[in-house]
Design a protein around this motif. Structure first.
Motif, PDB file in Angstrom:
ATOM      1  N   LEU A 485       0.804  -1.217   0.000  1.00 10.76           N
ATOM      2  CA  LEU A 485       0.000   0.000   0.000  1.00 10.76           C
ATOM      3  C   LEU A 485       0.840   1.272   0.000  1.00 10.76           C
ATOM      4  N   GLU A 486       1.971   1.245   0.691  1.00 14.54           N
ATOM      5  CA  GLU A 486       2.790   2.446   0.887  1.00 14.54           C
ATOM      6  C   GLU A 486       3.930   2.498  -0.125  1.00 14.54           C
ATOM      7  N   PRO A 487       3.933   3.491  -1.029  1.00 17.59           N
ATOM      8  CA  PRO A 487       5.009   3.572  -2.032  1.00 17.59           C
ATOM      9  C   PRO A 487       6.399   3.675  -1.427  1.00 17.59           C
ATOM     10  N   ASN A 488       6.524   4.347  -0.289  1.00 17.18           N
ATOM     11  CA  ASN A 488       7.844   4.542   0.298  1.00 17.18           C
ATOM     12  C   ASN A 488       8.506   3.231   0.715  1.00 17.18           C
ATOM     13  N   ASP A 489       7.720   2.167   0.810  1.00 21.25           N
ATOM     14  CA  ASP A 489       8.330   0.867   1.088  1.00 21.25           C
ATOM     15  C   ASP A 489       9.250   0.437  -0.052  1.00 21.25           C
ATOM     16  N   GLY A 490       9.081   1.054  -1.217  1.00 21.67           N
ATOM     17  CA  GLY A 490       9.962   0.782  -2.349  1.00 21.67           C
ATOM     18  C   GLY A 490      11.077   1.791  -2.495  1.00 21.67           C
ATOM     19  N   ALA A 491      11.316   2.583  -1.459  1.00 27.15           N
ATOM     20  CA  ALA A 491      12.358   3.612  -1.539  1.00 27.15           C
ATOM     21  C   ALA A 491      13.728   3.008  -1.802  1.00 27.15           C
ATOM     22  N   ASN A 492      13.974   1.796  -1.306  1.00 26.34           N
ATOM     23  CA  ASN A 492      15.281   1.183  -1.534  1.00 26.34           C
ATOM     24  C   ASN A 492      15.449   0.694  -2.969  1.00 26.34           C
ATOM     25  N   VAL A 493      14.358   0.659  -3.728  1.00 27.53           N
ATOM     26  CA  VAL A 493      14.445   0.365  -5.156  1.00 27.53           C
ATOM     27  C   VAL A 493      14.761   1.633  -5.946  1.00 27.53           C
ATOM     28  N   TRP A 494      14.142   2.755  -5.532  1.00 29.04           N
ATOM     29  CA  TRP A 494      14.217   3.973  -6.333  1.00 29.04           C
ATOM     30  C   TRP A 494      15.266   4.980  -5.862  1.00 29.04           C
ATOM     31  N   ASN A 495      15.747   4.842  -4.660  1.00 25.92           N
ATOM     32  CA  ASN A 495      16.883   5.647  -4.218  1.00 25.92           C
ATOM     33  C   ASN A 495      18.125   5.146  -4.966  1.00 25.92           C
ATOM     34  N   PRO A 496      18.823   6.004  -5.726  1.00 26.15           N
ATOM     35  CA  PRO A 496      19.980   5.534  -6.495  1.00 26.15           C
ATOM     36  C   PRO A 496      21.023   4.794  -5.674  1.00 26.15           C
ATOM     37  N   GLU A 497      21.064   5.035  -4.376  1.00 29.01           N
ATOM     38  CA  GLU A 497      22.026   4.330  -3.533  1.00 29.01           C
ATOM     39  C   GLU A 497      21.371   3.188  -2.759  1.00 29.01           C
ATOM     40  N   GLY A 498      20.119   2.877  -3.081  1.00 26.63           N
ATOM     41  CA  GLY A 498      19.379   1.849  -2.356  1.00 26.63           C
ATOM     42  C   GLY A 498      19.858   0.440  -2.640  1.00 26.63           C
ATOM     43  N   GLY A 499      19.610  -0.433  -1.696  1.00 30.36           N
ATOM     44  CA  GLY A 499      20.059  -1.813  -1.807  1.00 30.36           C
ATOM     45  C   GLY A 499      19.348  -2.621  -2.866  1.00 30.36           C
ATOM     46  N   LEU A 500      18.186  -2.146  -3.354  1.00 31.56           N
ATOM     47  CA  LEU A 500      17.456  -2.851  -4.410  1.00 31.56           C
ATOM     48  C   LEU A 500      17.346  -2.015  -5.687  1.00 31.56           C
ATOM     49  N   HIS A 501      18.265  -1.072  -5.854  1.00 33.89           N
ATOM     50  CA  HIS A 501      18.298  -0.259  -7.070  1.00 33.89           C
ATOM     51  C   HIS A 501      18.957  -1.087  -8.164  1.00 33.89           C
ATOM     52  N   MET A 502      18.311  -2.160  -8.542  1.00 27.78           N
ATOM     53  CA  MET A 502      18.942  -3.258  -9.267  1.00 27.78           C
ATOM     54  C   MET A 502      19.415  -2.899 -10.667  1.00 27.78           C
ATOM     55  N   PHE A 503      18.737  -1.972 -11.327  1.00 27.86           N
ATOM     56  CA  PHE A 503      19.097  -1.687 -12.708  1.00 27.86           C
ATOM     57  C   PHE A 503      20.382  -0.871 -12.817  1.00 27.86           C
ATOM     58  N   ASN A 504      20.812  -0.235 -11.731  1.00 28.84           N
ATOM     59  CA  ASN A 504      22.067   0.520 -11.723  1.00 28.84           C
ATOM     60  C   ASN A 504      22.617   0.492 -10.306  1.00 28.84           C
ATOM     61  N   GLN A 505      23.014  -0.695  -9.877  1.00 28.30           N
ATOM     62  CA  GLN A 505      23.326  -0.945  -8.477  1.00 28.30           C
ATOM     63  C   GLN A 505      24.664  -0.353  -8.046  1.00 28.30           C
ATOM     64  N   LYS A 506      24.609   0.423  -6.962  1.00 24.84           N
ATOM     65  CA  LYS A 506      25.836   0.896  -6.328  1.00 24.84           C
ATOM     66  C   LYS A 506      26.297  -0.175  -5.349  1.00 24.84           C
ATOM     67  N   PRO A 507      27.599  -0.389  -5.208  1.00 24.29           N
ATOM     68  CA  PRO A 507      28.060  -1.396  -4.248  1.00 24.29           C
ATOM     69  C   PRO A 507      27.545  -1.101  -2.843  1.00 24.29           C
ATOM     70  N   GLN A 508      27.138  -2.135  -2.155  1.00 27.86           N
ATOM     71  CA  GLN A 508      26.678  -2.009  -0.787  1.00 27.86           C
ATOM     72  C   GLN A 508      27.863  -2.199   0.167  1.00 27.86           C
ATOM     73  N   PRO A 509      27.699  -1.824   1.446  1.00 28.70           N
ATOM     74  CA  PRO A 509      28.807  -1.963   2.398  1.00 28.70           C
ATOM     75  C   PRO A 509      29.412  -3.364   2.369  1.00 28.70           C
ATOM     76  N   GLY A 510      30.718  -3.412   2.286  1.00 32.87           N
ATOM     77  CA  GLY A 510      31.411  -4.693   2.275  1.00 32.87           C
ATOM     78  C   GLY A 510      31.674  -5.254   0.890  1.00 32.87           C
ATOM     79  N   GLN A 511      31.083  -4.633  -0.149  1.00 33.65           N
ATOM     80  CA  GLN A 511      31.295  -5.114  -1.514  1.00 33.65           C
ATOM     81  C   GLN A 511      32.429  -4.345  -2.196  1.00 33.65           C
ATOM     82  N   GLN A 512      32.945  -4.934  -3.266  1.00 34.66           N
ATOM     83  CA  GLN A 512      34.049  -4.294  -3.986  1.00 34.66           C
ATOM     84  C   GLN A 512      33.596  -2.968  -4.590  1.00 34.66           C
TER      85      GLN A 512
END
Length: 597
Positions: A485-512
């Motif tokens: 119901l709440e769009p903001n639950d998808g913020a980690n998809v649409w925030n360019p630095e989000g963990g589920l920004h899959m189409f242009n993924q920035k490395p997450q903590p601990g990754q190369q």
């Protein structure tokens, strides 16, 4: 084995189908969870299935949406959602109160809360969970992306008021404050605090290795309706009722009523169907190719097929738009990267996918075309009638876009780019999901009609998710996400630095690290609009903000949305209290469901 081989080879050829059928039956029977019952433990239980092994039992570290439902048997937050009404309801907190300026919210915990080991669950656990885990930059969790507020990405502050009250403070108005920020599971400080503070040889919290799938079940301390009883790799996960769970029935009896839940690990939906039909599973998701068969067997099999309307899940194809490099090597072949980052190319692919044929053939008519990342149940959903762009099947338009973008056709009618490179890419999905495999085959066939060669490759789920979120070594993928119901639950998809920004993924903590990672202007705009939408308290204005995000996503196609299936599940009639919904499925209210036989 040698004796069996000689006998088998001497059998006449016409017996072969019978032998194979018998082997199949024996295999299904051997794996049948109905056989997982000891003579000393015939207790009320629910048996269901999951496609793959869990990656972790540590909720903040879990990135596998398919196992979230499994983990939520173990954990509970301050509040919960009623998936029939869509309203927020009390959970560990019995009540809450907002300040007049909506910047503070005070929760009052229930009295006598306990962890599964009998230790008290207190306000200190709430403060620890948020400040030491969810807000800890050293812990890579997708939860933090949803909790970021405003352009600065600040997190709420959480502090103890007294033994039963805890206060959350946000730096600016945050519309999804209650629903998004305070429903995440609370974790036990007395068990995990030391692991957060202790560092390994690389300077990382040893919390990152806590509660993995190899952890003894009695060491995983939880507060949900169930606790982990055992985990047999590639076989099953077994949960036992948590004797310290806080909920009580109308007569004061402890809940949940079902003593044990078995999640059988079945890596094929076909095998799940066989197990359900043989009585081994109590429930199964009804995919379109099973619907007609199961519908005929409802009465005989003593089960009911529930229909919740359009599911909240999404399905989509997406390209790896990441232009970055690791160790000097491009993540994506530069030639293909130019294709993928060409808007007209993505739009041409969208027009070339025959979604209605996918609905008719793969979904047997039990679905609708999908055009938005926001669930149709959400009040923020923008429909095509309201102006949302759609990509109905149109090969002529697709080819026109490709030619306009500089592509051309060779003498074999194959699509090539301006430099003469044949347009060919690999499309990945997770193996074992028959619907996705059928969709991928259809997409391969559709795109061949515009001269594109697609190498469709289903792979094991864990390998797939590692490529998507860690190595970033992929070209195109077919997958889905769960909405709400709440769009903001998808913020980690649409925030360019989000963990589920899959189409242009920035490395997450601990990754190369990645060199040369770029964010497109439209990509940044969507991220900004999500911040603006979370800040806006006026519902009409908020709806227009999220409408604009949907317009931008459909214009730029970071995801090419496909089909929204109907939410269908078959459940044995021996379960009482089912309140089925597309938002939560059949067992979202597991605490009040009873076994009647």
């Amino acid at each position: 084995m040698k004796i069996f081989s000689k006998i088998f080879l001497s059998i006449k050829h016409f017996w072969l189908p019978i032998i194979l059928a018998l082997i199949t039956v024996l295999t299904v029977t051997a794996c049948n969870p109905a056989n997982f019952k000891s003579a000393a433990a015939q207790v009320p239980q629910l048996v269901r299935s999951i496609l793959s092994d869990p990656q972790t039992f540590n909720f903040p570290l879990n990135q596998d949406a398919s196992t979230t439902g499994l983990l939520l048997l173990l954990y509970e937050g301050l509040i919960t959602e009623n998936y029939q009404t869509g309203k927020v309801e009390p959970a560990l907190a019995e009540s809450w109160q907002f300040s007049d300026d909506k910047l503070k919210i005070v929760f009052t915990l229930r009295e006598g809360l306990k962890w599964s080991d009998g230790q008290p669950l207190t306000v200190d656990d709430v403060v620890f969970t948020y400040n030491d885990i969810y807000f800890n930059k050293a812990i890579p969790t997708d939860v933090r992306d949803v909790l970021r507020i405003g352009e600065s990405g600040k997190l709420p502050s959480v502090k103890k008021i007294d033994e039963r009250r805890v206060e959350f403070i946000v730096p600016e108005p945050f519309a999804p404050f209650l629903r998004s920020a305070t429903g995440y599971p609370i974790l036990p400080a007395h068990t995990l605090e030391k692991s957060v503070k202790t560092k390994d040889q690389e300077g990382k919290p040893i919390f990152l290795s806590q509660w993995g799938v190899d952890t003894p079940p009695d060491q995983i301390i939880v507060n949900g309706p169930y606790k982990l009883e055992r985990y047999d790799t590639s076989q099953r996960v077994v949960f036992r009722r948590n004797p310290y769970y806080w909920r009580k029935g109308s007569k004061g009896e402890p809940q949940p009523y079902i003593e044990r839940i078995v999640w059988q690990i079945v890596e094929s939906t076909d095998t799940s169907l066989l197990q359900f039909r043989s009585g081994g599973l109590d429930t199964v998701g009804v995919s379109p190719d099973y619907f007609s068969l199961l519908k005929l067997q409802e009465k005989q099999g003593n089960f009911k097929i529930y229909n919740g309307g359009p599911a909240t899940s999404t399905s989509f194809v997406w390209f790896n738009l990441n232009k970055g490099k690791r160790n000097g090597k491009p993540l994506v072949n530069p030639v293909k990267s130019r294709w993928f980052n060409n808007l007209q190319f993505r739009q041409a692919v969208a027009y070339a996918i025959d979604r209605q044929t996918i609905i008719n053939n793969t979904f047997r008519g039990l679905g609708t075309t999908q055009n938005s990342p926001i669930s149709v149940q959400s009040p923020y959903y923008l429909s095509p009638k309201e102006g949302l762009k759609v990509y109905d099947y149109n090969l002529k338009k697709s080819k026109e876009l490709l030619l306009k973008a500089g592509f051309k056709y060779n003498d074999k009618n194959q699509l090539v780019d301006a430099e003469g490179n044949r347009v060919r890419f690999t499309l990945l999905t997770n193996a074992g999901n028959k619907i996705r495999e059928a969709m991928g085959s259809q997409i391969k066939q559709d795109l061949s009609k515009i001269g594109i060669q697609v190498d469709f490759t289903p792979i094991a789920w864990n390998t797939f998710t590692d490529k998507i979120s860690n190595s970033l070594d992929w070209e195109a993928s077919l997958m889905g996400l769960t909405g709400g119901l709440e769009p903001n639950d998808g913020a980690n998809v649409w925030n360019p630095e989000g963990g589920l920004h899959m189409f242009n993924q920035k490395p997450q903590p601990g990754q190369q690290p990645i060199q040369g990672w770029e964010v497109a202007p439209w990509e940044a705009q969507i991220g900004q609009l999500y911040i603006k939408g979370a800040r806006e308290l006026d519902e009409a204005k908020r709806k227009e903000i999220y409408a604009e995000t949907q317009r931008i996503t459909q214009e730029n196609l970071p995801f090419i949305y496909l089909v929204n299936p109907l939410s269908l599940s078959a459940v044995r009639n021996r379960f009482e209290g089912i309140r089925f919904s597309a938002l939560g499925g059949a067992f979202w209210n597991i605490h009040e469901i009873k076994v009647t036989d």
